[in-house]
Design an enzyme around this catalytic site. Structure first.
Site, PDB file in Angstrom:
ATOM      1  N   HIS A   1      24.019   5.032  35.245  1.00  0.00           N
ATOM      2  CA  HIS A   1      23.363   3.763  34.738  1.00  0.00           C
ATOM      3  C   HIS A   1      22.521   2.993  35.733  1.00  0.00           C
ATOM      4  O   HIS A   1      22.462   2.934  36.881  1.00  0.00           O
ATOM      5  CB  HIS A   1      24.450   2.818  34.519  1.00  0.00           C
ATOM      6  CG  HIS A   1      25.460   3.211  33.405  1.00  0.00           C
ATOM      7  ND1 HIS A   1      26.495   2.158  32.669  1.00  0.00           N
ATOM      8  CD2 HIS A   1      25.480   4.497  32.665  1.00  0.00           C
ATOM      9  CE1 HIS A   1      27.047   2.918  31.963  1.00  0.00           C
ATOM     10  NE2 HIS A   1      26.467   4.224  31.676  1.00  0.00           N
TER      11      HIS A   1
ATOM     12  N   TYR B   1      28.141  -7.880  31.043  1.00  0.00           N
ATOM     13  CA  TYR B   1      28.889  -8.950  31.292  1.00  0.00           C
ATOM     14  C   TYR B   1      28.759 -10.102  30.639  1.00  0.00           C
ATOM     15  O   TYR B   1      27.410 -10.533  30.424  1.00  0.00           O
ATOM     16  CB  TYR B   1      28.328  -9.289  32.893  1.00  0.00           C
ATOM     17  CG  TYR B   1      29.057  -8.234  33.996  1.00  0.00           C
ATOM     18  CD1 TYR B   1      28.532  -7.207  33.895  1.00  0.00           C
ATOM     19  CD2 TYR B   1      30.123  -8.396  34.769  1.00  0.00           C
ATOM     20  CE1 TYR B   1      28.775  -5.798  35.011  1.00  0.00           C
ATOM     21  CE2 TYR B   1      30.529  -7.601  35.607  1.00  0.00           C
ATOM     22  CZ  TYR B   1      29.942  -6.301  35.671  1.00  0.00           C
ATOM     23  OH  TYR B   1      30.453  -5.531  36.543  1.00  0.00           O
TER      24      TYR B   1
ATOM     25  N   PRO C   1      37.288  -8.395  40.627  1.00  0.00           N
ATOM     26  CA  PRO C   1      36.751  -7.523  40.102  1.00  0.00           C
ATOM     27  C   PRO C   1      35.205  -7.663  39.684  1.00  0.00           C
ATOM     28  O   PRO C   1      34.601  -6.422  39.139  1.00  0.00           O
ATOM     29  CB  PRO C   1      37.628  -6.862  39.142  1.00  0.00           C
ATOM     30  CG  PRO C   1      38.423  -8.050  38.842  1.00  0.00           C
ATOM     31  CD  PRO C   1      38.419  -8.754  39.980  1.00  0.00           C
TER      32      PRO C   1
ATOM     33  N   LYS D   1      33.623  -4.084  43.137  1.00  0.00           N
ATOM     34  CA  LYS D   1      33.243  -3.820  44.730  1.00  0.00           C
ATOM     35  C   LYS D   1      34.560  -3.124  45.433  1.00  0.00           C
ATOM     36  O   LYS D   1      34.267  -2.574  46.483  1.00  0.00           O
ATOM     37  CB  LYS D   1      32.670  -4.883  45.444  1.00  0.00           C
ATOM     38  CG  LYS D   1      31.329  -5.281  45.237  1.00  0.00           C
ATOM     39  CD  LYS D   1      30.193  -4.226  45.635  1.00  0.00           C
ATOM     40  CE  LYS D   1      29.036  -4.238  45.068  1.00  0.00           C
ATOM     41  NZ  LYS D   1      28.350  -2.906  44.913  1.00  0.00           N
TER      42      LYS D   1
ATOM     43  N   TYR E   1      24.484  -5.039  43.697  1.00  0.00           N
ATOM     44  CA  TYR E   1      25.337  -4.358  42.876  1.00  0.00           C
ATOM     45  C   TYR E   1      25.242  -2.740  42.907  1.00  0.00           C
ATOM     46  O   TYR E   1      26.326  -2.200  43.039  1.00  0.00           O
ATOM     47  CB  TYR E   1      24.935  -4.440  41.292  1.00  0.00           C
ATOM     48  CG  TYR E   1      25.991  -4.297  40.313  1.00  0.00           C
ATOM     49  CD1 TYR E   1      26.753  -5.512  39.495  1.00  0.00           C
ATOM     50  CD2 TYR E   1      26.284  -3.107  39.982  1.00  0.00           C
ATOM     51  CE1 TYR E   1      27.705  -5.102  38.842  1.00  0.00           C
ATOM     52  CE2 TYR E   1      27.115  -2.625  39.020  1.00  0.00           C
ATOM     53  CZ  TYR E   1      28.230  -3.706  38.316  1.00  0.00           C
ATOM     54  OH  TYR E   1      29.034  -3.513  37.362  1.00  0.00           O
TER      55      TYR E   1
END
Ligand code: APR
Ligand code: PHB
Length: 397
Positions: A72, A201, A292, A296, A384
């Site tokens: 992704h 998200y 979460p 990570k 990220y």
């Protein structure tokens, strides 16, 4: 029995460590409380940052991940019913994340260790560690009701948050830094094609929701819920209704399917310092937990053991203990940056019951900023996909 490095725990931390040590000619034995099937099937995280993908590939255990993992190049932040893409590719010079379940990583590592003749003792009961501050630490355990002793040069405590290694360090040595959150995540696995190409998200007045996936046929979805929530209170239709509401977005539809797994996990930020005592080195969840929201946990565990493997191989190669002495310090620099990121993502996206209308508007202001400023989006993106690993000083022997 004797080995160079005794490893407690066959999660990602213990298995990656054992594999990296093997590649550098260092012997280890892994002791795991559960069965092989259990650790290979445990439903856990599924997002690998670029560093983790690179390490597994370079270590020769990335073949199936490259074939089956989903690469992704961005994620979506959704709020006020609209989606906003954070383009990792553009913001991080082509870096990406790979969706590949932790259980699959564990399976590949177990296969590799066993194929190379490595020892993993599953169902090791009553594991205890001794003589940590002496020259030769010892691990005691039972296998098939028989007592066994494993003498080691070093012990790696890779036994997760609830393991025995951290509590074996004498009182007064460790400092604990901790924050719990007033909510949990209800997670489901559903036999449904992912409703979106990338992770979503979603910030919503009713609480956070996350759309993730494991494959083109399997969706992984999460809902913020009360910390003491009973999964029995969440029949399937309530879950789908809540997901539809919290993820709602113009022109978008949630694809539903049979729910095959359901569980609730609490959220916590936790660090112990230092991550070493005598000849014991803690790695992964044994030393730190992140909420979460930034995906990570697994990646941080892998980052720890990369440092530990290099430090141990340096010691065996040259006798130099410098890297081992600085293990904790080297890891904690990354740990705290990742703690900051995970806390920030969590704070920005969840509903806190103690928040008032001001706080909720501030959260929306922050989301607006992150999705409209290149500088802010880049901050999210570089964290990220994974901050760069620090270069270790190493002899080339
Ligand atoms: N004796 C032997 N093994 C033990 C013991 C014990 N007393 N206690 C725990 N274990 C094993 C667990 O069964 C588990 O397989 O240690 C392993 C720890 O693995 P994880 O909990 O997966 O921890 P870690 O390897 O640090 O991985 C980091 O990333 O996605 C996150 O939290 C998630 O597991 C994940 C973590
Ligand atoms: C997951 O797919 O399990 C997942 C994805 C992203 C997160 C956490 C978990 O932030």
């Amino acid at each position: 029995m004797r080995t160079q490095v005794g490893i407690v725990g066959a999660g990602p931390a213990g298995l990656v460590l054992s594999h990296l040590l093997h590649l550098q000619g260092v012997d280890s034995v892994v002791l795991e409380a559960r069965t092989r099937e259990y650790v290979q099937e445990r439903v856990r995280a599924g997002v690998l940052e670029q560093n983790t993908v690179d390490l597994l590939t370079e270590a020769g255990v990335g073949e199936r991940m490259c074939r089956e993992g989903l690469v992704h190049h961005g994620i979506e932040l959704r709020f006020r019913g609209r989606g906003h893409r954070i383009d990792f590719h553009q913001l991080t010079e082509g870096r990406a994340i790979t969706i590949y379940a932790q259980a699959e990583v564990v399976r590949d590592l177990i296969d590799a260790r066993l194929a190379a003749g490595g020892t993993i003792t599953f169902e090791a009961a009553d594991v205890s560690i001794h003589d940590l501050d002496g020259p030769q630490p010892l691990i005691r355990f039972r296998k098939n009701s028989e007592s066994a002793e494993l003498y080691c040069d070093f012990i790696a405590g890779c036994d997760g948050f609830h393991g025995i290694c951290r509590p074996s360090i004498p009182p007064g040595v460790l400092s604990v830094y901790e924050r719990t959150y007033p909510f949990a995540w209800l997670g489901i696995l559903a036999e449904a094609a992912p409703s979106s190409q990338e992770l979503v998200y979603s910030y919503h007045d009713r609480g956070f929701a996350l759309l993730s996936m494991r494959s083109q046929q399997l969706s992984r979805l999460y809902l913020q819920c009360a910390p003491d929530e009973d999964v029995e209170n969440w029949p399937d239709d309530r879950i789908w209704r809540e997901l539809r509401t919290r993820l709602a977005c113009d022109g978008w539809k949630l694809i539903e399917g049979r729910i095959v797994q359901k569980s609730i996990a609490g959220m916590r930020s936790f660090v112990v310092e230092p991550m070493q005592y005598g000849r014991l080195f803690l790695a992964g969840d044994a030393a730190h937990i992140v909420p979460p929201t930034g995906a990570k946990g697994l990646n941080l565990a892998v980052a720890d053991v990369r440092v530990l493997a290099d430090a141990l191989s340096e010691f065996y190669c040259s006798g130099n203990r410098e890297l081992l002495n600085h293990y904790s310090e080297s890891c904690l620099r990354r740990v705290w940056k990742v703690q900051r990121f995970s806390w920030w993502m969590t704070s920005m996206l969840h509903r806190f019951d103690s928040d008032n209308a001001f706080d909720r508007r501030r959260q929306l202001g922050e989301l607006d900023y992150v999705t409209s400023s290149r500088a802010a989006a880049q901050t999210l993106a570089e964290n990220y996909v994974g901050l760069p690993m620090e270069k270790m000083w190493k002899n080339n022997c």
